[in-house]
Write an enzyme that holds these catalytic residues in place. Structure first.
Site, PDB file in Angstrom:
ATOM      1  N   HIS A 148       0.835  -1.199   0.000  1.00  0.00           N
ATOM      2  CA  HIS A 148       0.000   0.000   0.000  1.00  0.00           C
ATOM      3  C   HIS A 148       0.874   1.254   0.000  1.00  0.00           C
ATOM      4  O   HIS A 148       1.976   1.262   0.552  1.00  0.00           O
ATOM      5  CB  HIS A 148      -0.897  -0.005   1.244  1.00  0.00           C
ATOM      6  CG  HIS A 148      -1.937   1.071   1.257  1.00  0.00           C
ATOM      7  ND1 HIS A 148      -1.794   2.231   1.992  1.00  0.00           N
ATOM      8  CD2 HIS A 148      -3.127   1.163   0.622  1.00  0.00           C
ATOM      9  CE1 HIS A 148      -2.862   2.994   1.821  1.00  0.00           C
ATOM     10  NE2 HIS A 148      -3.687   2.379   0.991  1.00  0.00           N
ATOM     11  N   SER A 165      -9.396 -15.486  -1.588  1.00  0.00           N
ATOM     12  CA  SER A 165      -9.373 -14.046  -1.824  1.00  0.00           C
ATOM     13  C   SER A 165     -10.759 -13.531  -2.187  1.00  0.00           C
ATOM     14  O   SER A 165     -11.603 -14.281  -2.699  1.00  0.00           O
ATOM     15  CB  SER A 165      -8.390 -13.716  -2.954  1.00  0.00           C
ATOM     16  OG  SER A 165      -8.404 -12.329  -3.247  1.00  0.00           O
TER      17      SER A 165
END
Length: 442
Positions: free
Chosen positions: A159, A362
């Site tokens: 991130h 996921s």
């Protein structure tokens, strides 16, 4: 100053692409003593807010590309609390002279997460943050303070807050390559650890990368550190679990991280899977790392231990209320539903001949980037290079997915109908087995 008429407040957001295509005359207007003018002004403001609410409702029906649970209507029950200023200034475990706070709720939330992530109440410290970025910044700060000459190792798919933190703290960094899944490449990590084995390692571990949802293999990273000669006192691991911090513990095969392993801290965003109308998060670290981190502040009669000074006192209550409404059973059901919907979307894309990838366990589906920016903006898709993705949050229903697939398939007939333009190859980005280009045609 003359009062502005209704036309001056012509305000709207378009549905056709731009984030905010037109916003006219939202400049603040001073209230007038004239009662007629004041009433007209109040009516205009009410109209503007009503139109904005309609805009939010429409946008909420086409919100697919970002990790945020829009199911927040239960928080309306707490609206009476909005008439109070709640400030959790200072350490959540210490009282202060500011009596309007919600620290008891905050500690209850922290205890719940500590149990979820398998650390005893007397061994952890933490607080409710403004979001995942603040938690990441705090984790990196602890790592830097414990290992002042340490080097930060983080994957290139981390991130952006990790790279921001490295700049703020001026930490020497090594960017590590990733596998096609998005997870860290431990072969590259090993090479770079060996090159810098004279300095301690500060590891940012991604429990779900931002774009592909790839999960760094914690056990393999620890094994790599040990093989490179790093003892426990020479490395610090922070886990960025912004989305998967509330997904991983409820997977059928067990959680992908835990404080039972040698990690130092974890950050999660509460507005993602849990859902909150105000961005917020939770940060948990080992209490022993906080020994030299607090400062007594006489002005507020408490200890300063958090990055923020004044802290939102409403969000701990929002989280506490949401956790009470869900419980572990509720989270387990929601995670299972999100995983099912992710497979549904992945299969729908592949059946339509569209390149698509879904990592194991996921809720992020990666696929070819649509050619039309208007389409991307309408569905609020996140994109990176030639890829786009959908994050399957609890508010995303099968009907929304069907509408999205139908819209995408129709648009692709326009984009690629003449065959002058062909779908791009994504074999390098998502793997040959997931690529549906004219060469690989899977």
């Amino acid at each position: 100053m003359a009062a502005k008429n209704d036309d001056d407040y012509n305000y709207y957001y378009s549905r056709n692409g731009n984030n905010q295509s037109k916003t006219e005359n939202l400049a603040l207007v001073e209230p007038r003593d004239d009662e007629f003018v004041a009433h007209k002004q109040r009516s205009t403001v009410t109209k503007i807010m009503s139109e904005f609410q309609e805009h939010l409702i429409e946008r909420s029906n086409h919100f697919l590309g970002y990790p945020g649970n829009l199911n927040c209507k239960h928080l309306v029950d707490l609206s009476p609390l909005l008439s109070f200023l709640l400030n959790n200034v200072g350490d959540p475990f210490k009282e202060s002279n500011f009596g309007l706070h919600s620290k008891k709720f905050e500690v209850a939330v922290l205890d719940w997460f500590a149990e979820l992530w398998e650390i005893e109440n007397d061994e952890y410290w933490g607080y409710v943050t403004n979001g995942g970025t603040e938690g990441n910044l705090h984790g990196m700060l602890l790592g830097r303070d414990l290992l002042p000459d340490g080097i930060l190792y983080t994957s290139k798919e981390s991130h952006y807050s990790i790279f921001k933190g490295a700049r703020i703290y001026r930490i020497e960094s090594q960017i590590i390559n990733t596998l096609v899944t998005g997870e860290i490449d431990c072969t590259d990590l090993q090479k770079k650890l060996f090159l810098n084995k004279d300095k301690p390692a500060i590891i940012n571990l991604n429990i779900g990368t931002t774009f592909k949802g790839g999960v760094d293999n914690l056990d393999l990273v620890i094994k790599t550190l040990r093989e490179c000669g790093f003892s426990h006192d020479r490395f610090y691991i922070h886990c960025d679990a912004a989305l998967y911090g509330l997904v991983s513990p409820f997977l059928e095969n067990g959680s992908l991280f835990s404080f039972k392993k040698p990690i130092g801290s974890v950050s999660v965003s509460a507005h993602k899977l849990l859902g909150s109308s105000i961005p917020c998060g939770v940060f948990i670290s080992k209490k022993m790392h906080m020994t030299d981190f607090s400062t007594n502040i006489e002005y507020i009669a408490t200890q300063d231990t958090t990055i923020s000074g004044s802290r939102n006192g409403h969000t701990p209550i929002f989280i506490w209320y949401g956790l009470n409404m869900r419980g572990r059973i509720g989270f387990r059901k929601e995670v299972k539903s999100c995983l099912t919907n992710a497979k549904y979307l992945r299969d729908g894309l592949k059946e339509a001949g569209i390149s698509a990838m879904l990592n194991e366990s996921s809720i992020v589906v990666v696929f070819e980037r649509p050619l039309d920016r208007e389409f991307i903006d309408f569905w609020q898709l996140s994109f990176l290079d030639n890829m786009a993705h959908v994050v399957l949050m609890p508010h995303v229903t099968i009907k929304i997915l069907d509408d999205f697939l139908s819209d995408l398939i129709q648009k692709r007939e326009i984009w690629y109908g003449s065959e002058e333009v062909r779908p791009i190859c994504l074999a390098e980005e998502i793997g040959v087995s997931n690529c549906a280009c004219s060469i690989h045609g899977n």
